[in-house]
Enzyme design. Structure first.
Site, PDB file in Angstrom:
ATOM      1  N   ALA A 127       3.767  -1.156  -4.263  1.00 22.89           N
ATOM      2  CA  ALA A 127       3.397  -0.051  -5.138  1.00 22.89           C
ATOM      3  C   ALA A 127       2.452  -0.504  -6.239  1.00 22.89           C
ATOM      4  CB  ALA A 127       4.654   0.574  -5.745  1.00 22.89           C
ATOM      5  N   THR A 128       2.560  -1.767  -6.656  1.00 21.82           N
ATOM      6  CA  THR A 128       1.635  -2.253  -7.693  1.00 21.82           C
ATOM      7  C   THR A 128       0.205  -2.192  -7.183  1.00 21.82           C
ATOM      8  OG1 THR A 128       3.293  -3.670  -8.696  1.00 21.82           O
ATOM      9  CG2 THR A 128       1.003  -4.240  -9.104  1.00 21.82           C
ATOM     10  N   GLN A 235      10.102   4.856  -7.233  1.00 15.80           N
ATOM     11  CA  GLN A 235      11.540   5.088  -7.410  1.00 15.80           C
ATOM     12  C   GLN A 235      11.978   6.431  -6.867  1.00 15.80           C
ATOM     13  OE1 GLN A 235      13.575   2.897  -8.522  1.00 15.80           O
ATOM     14  NE2 GLN A 235      12.214   1.396  -9.454  1.00 15.80           N
ATOM     15  N   SER A 255       6.834   2.262  -2.576  1.00 14.86           N
ATOM     16  CA  SER A 255       7.187   0.851  -2.487  1.00 14.86           C
ATOM     17  C   SER A 255       8.195   0.640  -1.368  1.00 14.86           C
ATOM     18  CB  SER A 255       7.799   0.420  -3.818  1.00 14.86           C
ATOM     19  OG  SER A 255       8.293  -0.876  -3.724  1.00 14.86           O
ATOM     20  N   HIS A 257      10.321  -2.009  -0.859  1.00 18.73           N
ATOM     21  CA  HIS A 257      11.618  -2.608  -1.137  1.00 18.73           C
ATOM     22  C   HIS A 257      12.492  -1.768  -2.059  1.00 18.73           C
ATOM     23  CE1 HIS A 257      10.823  -4.536  -5.195  1.00 18.73           C
ATOM     24  NE2 HIS A 257       9.637  -4.125  -4.846  1.00 18.73           N
ATOM     25  N   THR A 295      -5.562  -7.410   7.584  1.00 12.73           N
ATOM     26  CA  THR A 295      -4.640  -7.153   8.677  1.00 12.73           C
ATOM     27  C   THR A 295      -3.391  -6.489   8.129  1.00 12.73           C
ATOM     28  OG1 THR A 295      -5.421  -9.083   9.853  1.00 12.73           O
ATOM     29  CG2 THR A 295      -3.267  -8.239  10.481  1.00 12.73           C
ATOM     30  N   CYS A 381      10.537  -6.095 -14.863  1.00 10.68           N
ATOM     31  CA  CYS A 381       9.216  -6.612 -15.162  1.00 10.68           C
ATOM     32  C   CYS A 381       9.133  -7.166 -16.572  1.00 10.68           C
ATOM     33  CB  CYS A 381       8.185  -5.505 -14.992  1.00 10.68           C
ATOM     34  SG  CYS A 381       8.615  -4.417 -13.664  1.00 10.68           S
TER      35      CYS A 381
END
Lengths: 457, 186
Positions: A127-128, A235, A255, A257, A295, A381
């Site tokens: 997501a970053t 989220q 995201s 994970h 890739t 973070c």
């Protein structure tokens, strides 16, 4: 190994507990039999802490930082890590064709989660990267005609930092304030939009306090003013129902994970009608519609697709399970411990993210006291820095309340007995810490803390 | 071919490919084409071939070709060189560029399957054109140096409103000719 796990959790172990336990103790199967450690009964608060060298893992209540890999996701990924190792962009042989087919299926699974068309999903490293690509990419593409971006003060650091970088490049950024509950004011948003506004970026569910913004209304305002609407859905995806067409969302970051999928993969939804153009930040062979060359990591992407499909199917069930646990946690703590404040508007909040401030107790010390529970103070973070959470500051929380906040993250695999254990321990440790706290003593005596003039050293 | 035939050859070459006519350059259809009798082109590449076979022969009997206006536009190459080009209304920009030896490649020859004929139009003309199709937009996504007034040259047809239009060419295409090589004309 399973019989030992059952004993640990008592006869009430349900299927979820089993799978949760399986996740935590499967790596310990080699050690448990050889070392014969005392088994901890999680239903009774422990007096002593478990020594650091022990291989027993704490209870995981940090779902906003990351989520465990769902075993079904691992099953989906395994063939693409062992036998089907082809590069999905190899067009000349079966290894490539099969992997490409799997990547296309994953694309469709993620598109279905948010109501998009598969061609609108771009795979990224997380997501970053998706946030960076959408904000910097859209801003730089429309640089000639539009130079204004609107975001909020409670966004994730990658969005705020991308905006700061763009400010250095000459863009103007408006950081919308939030009210005490963490929600932005729609009238302020309308007033902030200018003819030169390129993008509005408001996150769907906040990672620190769990507040859900009114995406439908924001999307409507952006659509009327012909401004692109980006939302950080890391989220939110798979946790609350999202539909990019109903909510007029033009760009969304997802995201892997956070969805019980693997780390290192994410997705970016980029609307095709009306087309959103952006300048890619990673260029090369033109993969992923030219927006993200490189890739595509087929095994990670297959995992993320499987996780998205599972989340789409089990969204309601998970939401109810997590709501129940959340009520149990919050009611349990608030009934047994005084002076506890929940950060975030309770009417617009995702139940799986519970951010509580305990007055007169420092958050870090409570975290360290709750050694058997994996928690977070502020967001993952910021865990390395000493800065109190900027999100809580934006809510208007005083520095002392910001420092005393703990975030409990409930997930699909959290159990009731884990929540009960946490409530008991929180009560025990908060009371113990308050007994040691001079501020608490002064408060008990009726002194108003705010009236004290602290001398500077 | 000798220099005498070069100009006509340049005219014949694109038509030859579209018509898929026999190798001889002197088939009736191409002869008609040489004399400036061109049929109106359709945006969709797939029906072009059959349409041309019918209308190239019938063109001699219609007066539409004679009534078609000539439109002059200017291509601005990446090195600043300006090329004035005149074409009939309905020619697509890629063909016009090829006819005038402008440095614009058209690898898929107008099938909307690449982004090498990417051109940048002025704002006013871009806004007046119909929206590009999804297929064109998908190919444009892959173009190098994309702007918000970019189009695929093979999908934009000349019209009288474009008289005097200045068309900018991007500095490069998706092909990696970083050594300065130029694609050969097909």
């Amino acid at each position: 190994m399973f019989s030992r796990s059952l004993r640990v959790l008592g006869a009430r172990a349900n299927r979820r507990a089993l799978s949760a336990c399986y996740l935590r103790t499967r790596c310990l199967s080699t050690t448990l039999n050889s070392q014969a450690e005392p088994v901890t009964n999680h239903n009774v608060p422990v007096g002593e802490s478990i020594p650091a060298q022990s291989s027993v893992m704490p209870i995981y209540l940090d779902a906003q930082a990351t989520t465990p890999l769902d075993p079904r996701v691992l099953d989906a990924m395994m063939p693409y890590m062992t036998e089907n190792y082809g590069n999905p962009h190899s067009r000349t042989h079966k290894y490539g064709w099969e992997t490409e087919k799997a990547v296309d299926i994953a694309r469709e699974q993620i598109a279905n989660l948010i109501g998009a068309h598969p061609k609108e999903i771009i795979f990224t490293s997380g997501a970053t990267e998706s946030n960076n690509t959408s904000i910097k990419g859209v801003a730089r593409f429309y640089k000639g005609k539009k130079n204004h971006i609107i975001t909020s003060q409670t966004e994730h650091k990658c969005i705020l930092d991308s905006c700061r970088v763009l400010q250095e490049e000459g863009f103007e950024v408006t950081y919308l304030p939030v009210n005490k509950g963490g929600i932005i004011d729609l009238n302020e948003l309308k007033a902030a939009i200018r003819p030169t506004t390129a993008l509005v970026s408001i996150m769907a569910v906040n990672n620190e306090i769990g507040v859900i913004q009114d995406l439908k209304e924001i999307g409507k305002i952006c659509h009327e003013n012909r401004v692109f609407f980006h939302t950080d859905g890391a989220q939110a995806a798979g946790k609350i129902p999202l539909n990019v067409n109903d909510m007029n969302i033009d760009l969304m970051s997802i995201s892997g994970h956070k969805l019980y999928g693997p780390k290192g993969v994410g997705a970016l939804y980029v609307r095709r009608r009306p087309r959103v153009r952006l300048e890619p930040i990673i260029t090369g062979g033109g993969q992923e519609r030219g927006i993200r060359s490189g890739t595509v990591p087929s095994s990670l992407v297959v995992g993320m697709g499987a996780a998205a499909a599972l989340s789409a199917r089990e969204l309601d069930y998970d939401y109810q399970h997590i709501s129940k646990l959340s009520r149990r946690l919050v009611d349990g703590i608030q009934s047994r411990v005084s002076h506890v404040v929940r950060n975030g508007d309770p009417n617009h909040i995702y139940p799986g993210c519970v951010n509580l401030s305990f007055s007169f107790v420092e958050g870090e010390s409570l975290l360290m006291a709750l050694k058997n529970v994996a928690l977070s103070s502020g967001s993952a973070c910021t865990s390395a820095s000493l800065e109190p959470s900027y999100v809580l500051r934006a809510l208007g929380a005083e520095d002392d309340m910001a420092h005393s906040s703990i975030r409990f993250g409930l997930g699909r695999f959290t159990t009731e007995s884990e929540v009960d254990y946490v409530v008991d321990n929180v009560q025990a440790h908060v009371n113990r810490l308050r007994d040691m706290s001079p501020l608490w003593e002064m408060h008990q005596e009726g002194i108003d803390i705010k009236s004290i003039q602290w001398s500077q050293h | 071919m000798s220099a005498v035939f070069t100009r006509s050859a340049a005219l014949i070459r694109p038509q030859l490919q579209r018509l898929r006519s026999p190798h001889s350059p002197f088939s009736p259809a191409s002869l008609l084409a040489v004399f400036g009798v061109q049929s109106l082109r359709l945006p969709c590449a797939s029906s072009r071939l059959s349409h041309h076979r019918q209308t190239a022969a019938a063109a001699a009997f219609t007066t539409s070709a004679i009534r078609a206006k000539n439109v002059t536009v200017t291509f601005i190459e990446p090195d600043g060189n300006e090329v004035k080009a005149t074409g009939e209304e309905g020619t697509n920009l890629m063909e016009l560029a090829h006819e005038n030896d402008v440095d614009l490649e058209g690898a898929c020859e107008g099938a909307c399957a690449c982004s090498t004929c990417h051109v940048i139009l002025p704002d006013s003309i871009y806004d007046s054109l119909p929206e590009p199709s999804d297929e064109e937009n998908d190919m444009l996504d892959l173009a190098f140096g994309l702007t918000d007034t970019s189009r695929l040259g093979c999908q934009v047809l000349l019209s009288p409103e474009m008289e005097g239009m200045r068309i900018k060419l991007p500095s490069a295409t998706r092909n990696f000719y970083v050594d300065g090589a130029k694609p050969s004309h097909h």
